[in-house]
Design an enzyme around this catalytic site. Structure first.
Site, PDB file in Angstrom:
ATOM      1  N   ASN A  10       0.851  -1.184   0.000  1.00  0.00           N
ATOM      2  CA  ASN A  10       0.000   0.000   0.000  1.00  0.00           C
ATOM      3  C   ASN A  10       0.891   1.239   0.000  1.00  0.00           C
ATOM      4  OD1 ASN A  10      -1.931   1.968   0.342  1.00  0.00           O
ATOM      5  ND2 ASN A  10      -2.514   1.357   2.410  1.00  0.00           N
ATOM      6  N   LYS A  12       0.007   4.234  -0.272  1.00  0.00           N
ATOM      7  CA  LYS A  12      -0.690   5.374   0.330  1.00  0.00           C
ATOM      8  C   LYS A  12      -0.526   6.602  -0.581  1.00  0.00           C
ATOM      9  CE  LYS A  12      -0.407   3.220   4.815  1.00  0.00           C
ATOM     10  NZ  LYS A  12      -0.303   3.377   6.277  1.00  0.00           N
ATOM     11  N   HIS A  95      -9.542   0.467   5.176  1.00  0.00           N
ATOM     12  CA  HIS A  95      -8.283   0.756   5.854  1.00  0.00           C
ATOM     13  C   HIS A  95      -8.534   1.697   7.031  1.00  0.00           C
ATOM     14  CE1 HIS A  95      -4.187   2.204   6.565  1.00  0.00           C
ATOM     15  NE2 HIS A  95      -3.777   1.127   5.927  1.00  0.00           N
ATOM     16  N   GLU A  97      -7.089   4.204   8.058  1.00  0.00           N
ATOM     17  CA  GLU A  97      -7.000   5.634   7.746  1.00  0.00           C
ATOM     18  C   GLU A  97      -8.293   6.138   7.116  1.00  0.00           C
ATOM     19  OE1 GLU A  97      -2.213   5.120   7.168  1.00  0.00           O
ATOM     20  OE2 GLU A  97      -3.466   5.476   5.405  1.00  0.00           O
ATOM     21  N   GLU A 167      -5.027  -5.349  10.513  1.00  0.00           N
ATOM     22  CA  GLU A 167      -4.040  -4.297  10.751  1.00  0.00           C
ATOM     23  C   GLU A 167      -4.346  -3.599  12.067  1.00  0.00           C
ATOM     24  OE1 GLU A 167      -2.193  -2.699   6.779  1.00  0.00           O
ATOM     25  OE2 GLU A 167      -4.155  -1.800   7.108  1.00  0.00           O
ATOM     26  N   GLY A 173       2.445   2.275  10.847  1.00  0.00           N
ATOM     27  CA  GLY A 173       3.310   3.437  10.699  1.00  0.00           C
ATOM     28  C   GLY A 173       3.953   3.904  11.983  1.00  0.00           C
ATOM     29  N   SER A 213       3.538  -2.177  10.334  1.00  0.00           N
ATOM     30  CA  SER A 213       4.992  -2.040  10.456  1.00  0.00           C
ATOM     31  C   SER A 213       5.734  -3.336  10.128  1.00  0.00           C
ATOM     32  CB  SER A 213       5.375  -1.537  11.853  1.00  0.00           C
ATOM     33  OG  SER A 213       4.831  -0.249  12.085  1.00  0.00           O
TER      34      SER A 213
END
Length: 253
Positions: A10, A12, A95, A97, A167, A173, A213
């Site tokens: 991904n 992003k 996701h 985010e 996730e 991140g 990560s």
């Protein structure tokens, strides 16, 4: 049941220039990749079609999102039908985010998933808990609730085109990563949920991949867990170590 190992990258909102995109593509095109692994990369919308034209044919592409309508006055959105027409086989949905920054509910994610499948796209369906939810013992319930919204709108046969990406939000991140035991335990719980909510056959066949990560240093330990069927990689997918992650099931990198 044997499940094909799956590694997604991904990107992003990266890379931020054409030169970086070309360099990354060159790295993947020239790398020696484990042919038994299904590899999918997800650049920003702007780069999907140009990347499709130059990346090696063994690597598939995924959009990072889509809407639940096929056409209409929805400025700034992209539809499943448009992705299908462009030859993009996968889309990432749900996701963290999208859920946290853009306030997508599990019900919205479910609508998008149903629409994507109706356009014959395959879906990388993301689920995961926050640090507070992890620390208060809610991980299993949170993942189940996020999945239940999707279960409610799909048929059993639809699950053949879904990859579930667990996730943990607290590991995306941040440099933190779930231990191999934490990942395995959660993946096993997700599989148990699918067995009960959909069917044992779907649970056995569905690939459940880990994101949070993932890097060269931890990918091999994670990859040997029986219910970890691959990875969804963020920042490391933009670096040379992405090749090592793709090859995580090879005994010697």
């Amino acid at each position: 049941m044997s499940r094909q190992f799956f590694v997604g990258g991904n990107f992003k909102m990266n890379p931020n220039c054409v030169a970086d995109k070309i360099a990354l593509t060159k790295l993947l095109n020239e790398a020696q990749l484990d042919p038994s692994v299904e590899v999918v990369v997800s650049p920003p919308f702007l780069y999907l079609i140009p990347l499709k034209e130059i990346i090696r044919k063994e690597i598939q592409l995924a959009a990072q999102n889509c809407y639940f309508k096929d056409a209409g006055a929805f400025t700034g959105e992209i539809s499943p039908a448009q992705l299908k027409d462009a030859g993009i086989p996968y889309v990432i949905l749900g996701h963290s985010e999208r859920r946290t920054l853009f306030y997508e509910t599990s019900e919205t994610v479910a609508l998008k998933t149903k629409a994507a499948l109706a356009s014959s796209l395959s879906v990388i369906l993301c689920i995961g808990e926050t640090l507070e939810q992890r620390e208060t013992g809610q991980t299993t319930d949170v993942c189940a609730a996020q999945l239940q919204a999707v279960v409610d709108v799909l048929k059993e046969s639809d699950w053949s085109k879904i990859v579930v990406a667990y996730e943990p939000v607290w590991a995306i991140g941040t440099g933190k990563v779930a231990t191999s035991k934490q990942a395995q335990d959660t993946h096993a719980d997700v599989r148990a949920f699918l067995a009960k909510a959909v069917s044992p056959a779907v649970a056995a066949a569905t690939r459940i991949i880990y994101g949070g990560s993932v890097n060269k240093g931890n990918c091999q330990e994670l990859a040997v867990q029986p219910d970890v069927d691959g990875f969804l990689v963020g920042g490391a997918s933009l670096k040379p170590e992405f090749v090592d992650i793709i090859n995580a099931t090879v005994k010697k990198l």
